[in-house]
Each structure stands twice: as C-alpha cells, then as structure tokens.
Design a protein around this motif. Sequence first.
Motif, short mmCIF file in Angstrom:
data_model
loop_
_atom_site.label_atom_id
_atom_site.label_comp_id
_atom_site.label_asym_id
_atom_site.label_seq_id
_atom_site.Cartn_x
_atom_site.Cartn_y
_atom_site.Cartn_z
N ALA A 1 2.58 14.31 -14.03
CA ALA A 1 1.52 14.88 -14.87
C ALA A 1 1.45 16.40 -14.71
O ALA A 1 1.27 17.13 -15.69
N LYS A 2 1.60 16.87 -13.48
CA LYS A 2 1.57 18.32 -13.24
C LYS A 2 2.77 19.01 -13.89
O LYS A 2 2.64 20.10 -14.45
N ARG A 3 3.94 18.35 -13.85
CA ARG A 3 5.12 18.92 -14.51
C ARG A 3 4.92 19.01 -16.02
O ARG A 3 5.31 19.99 -16.64
N ARG A 4 4.33 17.96 -16.60
CA ARG A 4 4.07 17.97 -18.05
C ARG A 4 3.08 19.07 -18.41
O ARG A 4 3.22 19.73 -19.45
N GLU B 1 0.83 -1.21 0.00
CA GLU B 1 0.00 0.00 0.00
C GLU B 1 0.86 1.26 0.00
O GLU B 1 0.57 2.22 -0.72
N GLN B 2 1.94 1.26 0.78
CA GLN B 2 2.84 2.41 0.81
C GLN B 2 3.48 2.63 -0.55
O GLN B 2 3.59 3.76 -1.03
N GLN B 3 3.89 1.55 -1.19
CA GLN B 3 4.52 1.65 -2.50
C GLN B 3 3.51 2.16 -3.54
O GLN B 3 3.85 3.01 -4.38
N ASP B 4 2.26 1.70 -3.48
CA ASP B 4 1.23 2.17 -4.40
C ASP B 4 0.96 3.66 -4.22
O ASP B 4 0.81 4.40 -5.20
N ALA C 1 1.59 6.55 -7.04
CA ALA C 1 0.50 7.44 -7.44
C ALA C 1 0.92 8.89 -7.28
O ALA C 1 0.65 9.73 -8.16
N ALA C 2 1.60 9.21 -6.19
CA ALA C 2 2.06 10.59 -5.97
C ALA C 2 3.09 10.99 -7.03
O ALA C 2 3.06 12.12 -7.53
N ARG C 3 3.98 10.07 -7.40
CA ARG C 3 4.95 10.35 -8.46
C ARG C 3 4.26 10.60 -9.79
O ARG C 3 4.64 11.50 -10.53
#
Length: 179
Positions: free
Chosen positions: A172-175, A158-161, A165-167
Amino acid sequence: MYVPKESQPKQGGAAKARDGEKGGKRKIVAQNKKARHDYAIIDTYEAGLVLMGTEVKSLREGRTSLTDGFVQIDRGEAWLHNAHIPEYHQGSWTNHSARRKRKLLLHRAEIEKLESKSQETGHTIVPLAIYFKDGRAKAEIALARGKKEYDKRQTLREQQDRREAARAIAAAKRRQRGV
C-alpha cells in the motif's frame, strides 16, 4: 588545566557497541531455532561455559549444533548435555569428545530457581544459543514449557498473518508513493 582522573573519558569505552545493559557485542555461534518452535519460553538466562581449548577453537570456526541439547541440574551444578561441538580438525591427542557434558556457570540463586521450576510438570531447561561476548563463550538457556501440536500450529499461523499484514502495508505504501 588539571582534570581529575575520574572525570577524564575512558579510552576505548565509547567505541564498544553495547547489547543490553551489561557487556559488549555478541557474536552468535549457534542458535537452537527448534527450541523456540517446540517450547514456550518462560524465562531466559545467560550462563558461562566451561570449555577446553580445542572446544573454543572449534566454536570460533562456527561449527556447533544445539538441536538435541538440554540442561540438567545435578548436585547444585548446571550441566549442558548433548550440545555437539565437533573436534577441532587441527587438534592432536588433546582433542575433546564432541558430545561431552559441559558445566554452565550460573549464580547459586539462579540454579536453585531453575531447579525448582524445572521439577514442575511440563517444564524443562533448553539451550537457545551459544555466543561469544567480550571474548568469553556464553550460553543462553531458557526455562521452557513444552507446546502441544495445536499450539505450534497456532504460532505458525500468527507469524504468517503478521507477515502477510506487513506485506500488505508495504504494498500500500509503494502504491501511494507511485501515485
């Protein structure tokens, strides 16, 4: 003009950073990250620590370990066992032993609640952190239930997911900004 004393602002009170509803800023000395991995935390408590002078000096140097630590209730008193606070290097014959048991200061109702809950199967009391709050040494302890191996793997997954998702959202915001 006369201003009554109770309505005058207190000196220094506004400058203190507040952490939560009570007390001041916490300076964390040691954390037990393994406890959060191995146990499901049910409830947390803040307890004062009864320490010798050389133990306080050693804590202020930031040298301590809680990995093997546990809390035990004995005759209505809470005791912290196996917390490693190394000897103060400038201490003399008054130095403390590194793994002695240390008394925890809790309210009677908290001790009784912890004692009754910890006697249930699978429950234990573990130290999570040692820190200084307003110049006093405190320990954050938790009533916890041991995790099974598959629960630990599920938590890591769950932590890895969440991290992935945050990455993805950040990328997407950077793009979007770049276009």
